[in-house]
Write a protein that holds these residues in place. Structure first.
Motif, short mmCIF file in Angstrom:
data_model
loop_
_atom_site.label_atom_id
_atom_site.label_comp_id
_atom_site.label_asym_id
_atom_site.label_seq_id
_atom_site.Cartn_x
_atom_site.Cartn_y
_atom_site.Cartn_z
N GLU A 58 21.23 -6.31 31.84
CA GLU A 58 19.78 -6.04 32.22
C GLU A 58 19.54 -4.57 31.81
O GLU A 58 18.34 -3.96 31.76
N ALA A 59 20.67 -3.74 31.47
CA ALA A 59 20.46 -2.28 30.97
C ALA A 59 20.46 -2.34 29.63
O ALA A 59 20.81 -1.16 28.83
N ASN A 68 14.49 -1.14 28.57
CA ASN A 68 14.40 0.08 28.03
C ASN A 68 14.44 1.14 29.43
O ASN A 68 13.16 1.51 29.76
N LEU A 69 15.45 1.13 30.00
CA LEU A 69 15.25 1.66 31.67
C LEU A 69 14.81 3.24 31.57
O LEU A 69 14.16 3.74 32.38
N ARG A 70 15.41 3.86 30.38
CA ARG A 70 15.02 5.39 30.29
C ARG A 70 13.71 5.85 30.42
O ARG A 70 12.89 6.33 31.13
N ASP A 71 12.90 4.95 29.54
CA ASP A 71 11.27 5.17 29.38
C ASP A 71 10.71 4.86 30.55
O ASP A 71 9.84 5.22 30.90
N ALA A 72 11.10 3.64 31.08
CA ALA A 72 10.59 2.99 32.29
C ALA A 72 10.50 4.23 33.38
O ALA A 72 9.78 4.42 34.21
N VAL A 111 6.63 -1.77 33.90
CA VAL A 111 7.46 -3.07 34.18
C VAL A 111 7.77 -3.64 32.81
O VAL A 111 9.06 -4.30 32.60
N LEU A 112 6.91 -3.55 31.67
CA LEU A 112 7.34 -4.30 30.37
C LEU A 112 8.48 -3.34 29.94
O LEU A 112 9.52 -4.03 29.18
N GLN A 113 8.72 -2.23 29.93
CA GLN A 113 9.70 -1.39 29.83
C GLN A 113 11.22 -1.99 30.18
O GLN A 113 12.11 -2.06 29.63
#
Length: 503
Positions: free
Chosen positions: A390-391, A263-267, A256-258
């Motif tokens: 947002e990305a 940081n969509l890749r790590d999420a 959620v924090l990512q």
């Protein structure tokens, strides 16, 4: 229809506790070795082994509350993770045993701080469970009993640092309640201080004994969800995930924090581990992870993939929490892939969420609009540009929004384009442009999207804050109080609090 006056302030009081209290308060003296071992098993999601250990403690000492207390805590985890009535009933059964044996012990030893601590902790468990059951009256009184016992425990033993966690959560939650409702709670003797609550939780996070892990998790959630101090929150969550890689809750919160940090890749990497889990006791976390996966693809403007995960969430969630916003984004995904029939269907479903959640309130309002008409070309372009922000693709967003600004004639769309230009420019360190865009958005003061003006004022204040222009900063912050009845009002309140308390 339930009375909003009765339920909303009470829900708000316990919302933070309910959403983060998925862990255990602890017994500070007797059985310390077994308790620590059992808690470690819980943090590693080795639930059967933890259950066996606490049942063993009960069998060896049936007149002592500690085993019952921690076993009830496990069933509370289960209940919050799957909403099973059987798990709720088991929680109540073992909670009743914990309270009964604790009170019996106090009859013989009335100054026993550890037993008072168990009572305070278990009543907090009950407040969480009753809130989830929407039994708000019992939840409030359980909270008050929890506070009373924890204060008595600390009065007897001021070094009992673990007890400050429960008191901290209580004070923080009460301090979050809108002032309009404070008087009603004060009549019931319910008072709290947000600042005091944060300090208490930090105390346990640093100095706690067996509650240290829980305190660090709770603090990470308050830092990210309420204070918007994501970097500080990330510090705690990284350490917790590293130490307890099997813990679905810690991993979900990290993801959620990512996403918040764009940081969509790590999420996505973290969430894939959760959505592939077959842990039946925690399918609520798994379901929410599917929703978050939908958001990741939505923000990438990959709408066909977003649809898959939004459907998976809506088909699996045991509650209506966030189902409104999921339906709304699912509808947008259909709209932006030229499927108006399904878009209309899910726009109409956007009002089915939890109306205590600001996301679901927003979804209901916007869904009603777009159920009656299609999005214009400018609105579609705006959605895609917002997703670029947002990305974390600020340059692309900035360029596309600048182009869009030249073609917009509708007042509220122009205000929203300017608002997001202010954000993109700020992230690109174009402070003067960010400030000017924010002021333009604020001055339009669109009545169609009333949230834009106060949030734009916040964006302008943010630039003043960076420049250390505190006189103009304070004046702009004061202007925000002049706005009311707009979307995400509580969110902005917390954002203002965080900004005014940051260095």
């Amino acid at each position: 229809m339930k009375s909003q006056f009765c339920t909303k302030p009470i829900t708000f009081l316990l919302f933070i506790i309910m959403t983060v209290s998925l862990s255990h308060f602890t017994y500070p003296q007797n059985h310390i070795k077994e308790v620590k071992e059992g808690l470690e098993l819980c943090y590693h999601f080795k639930w059967s082994q933890a259950e066996e250990l606490f049942i063993k403690m009960i069998n060896e000492n049936p007149q002592k509350p500690v085993g019952y207390h921690h076993l009830s805590g496990i069933y509370l985890w289960y209940y919050l993770g799957n909403r099973s009535k059987e798990d709720f009933n088991n929680f109540i059964k073992y909670s009743d045993h914990a309270i009964e044996t604790a009170k019996n012990t106090l009859n013989d030893s009335p100054e026993n701080a550890s037993v008072k601590y168990i009572l305070g902790s278990n009543y907090m468990y009950r407040a969480i469970a009753f809130t989830r059951e929407e039994n708000y009256l019992d939840a409030v009184w359980a909270s008050k009993k929890s506070e009373t016992y924890l204060l008595e425990a600390i009065e007897i033993d001021p070094k009992l640092t673990d007890a400050y966690l429960g008191l901290g959560l209580y004070n923080f939650a009460v301090g979050q309640i809108p002032s309009a409702f404070q008087w009603a709670l004060s009549l019931a003797g319910i008072k709290g201080d947000k600042e005091v609550g944060i300090q208490y939780i930090k105390n346990t996070a640093v100095n706690g004994n067996t509650s240290k892990v829980e305190a660090q998790y709770y603090l990470s959630q308050i830092l990210s969800e309420v204070l918007f101090e994501n970097e500080a929150s990330l510090y705690y969550l990284k350490n917790l995930v590293r130490k307890y890689p099997e813990n679905l809750l810690f991993n979900y919160s990290y993801a959620v924090l990512q996403v918040k940090e764009r940081n969509l890749r790590d999420a996505q990497k973290t969430l894939l581990k959760i959505v592939n889990s077959d842990n039946e006791k925690f399918h609520q976390i798994i379901s929410f992870s599917k929703f978050l996966m939908g958001d990741i693809f939505f923000r990438r403007n990959e709408f066909d993939s977003a649809k898959v995960y939004y459907h998976a969430f809506l088909n699996s969630s045991p509650t209506n929490d966030y189902t409104g916003i999921a339906n709304y984004r699912l509808a947008l995904s259909y709209e932006l892939t030229d499927d108006r029939k399904n878009a209309e269907k899910y726009f109409k479903n956007s009002g089915r969420g939890n109306m205590d959640l600001e996301d679901d309130q927003y979804a209901k309002r916007k869904g009603e609009i777009y159920a009656r008409r299609s999005l214009s070309e400018n609105e579609i372009n705006l959605v895609e540009s917002i997703n670029l922000i947002e990305a974390g693709k600020y340059s692309l967003a900035y360029d596309s929004l600048k182009i869009l600004l030249g073609s917009v004639r509708t007042e509220w769309i122009k205000a929203e384009v300017l608002f997001y230009l202010a954000e993109a420019a700020f992230r690109l360190n174009k402070l003067e442009e960010s400030f000017n865009f924010a002021l333009e958005a604020k001055e339009i003061n669109s009545q169609d999207e009333k949230w834009i003006a106060p949030f734009a004022a916040y964006y302008a204040a943010r630039v003043y804050h960076v420049k250390k222009d505190m006189r103009n900063f304070n004046e702009m912050i004061e202007l925000i109080d002049d706005y009311n009845e707009y979307d995400y009002q509580n969110k902005l309140k917390n954002m203002v609090y965080s900004l005014t308390h940051s260095k």
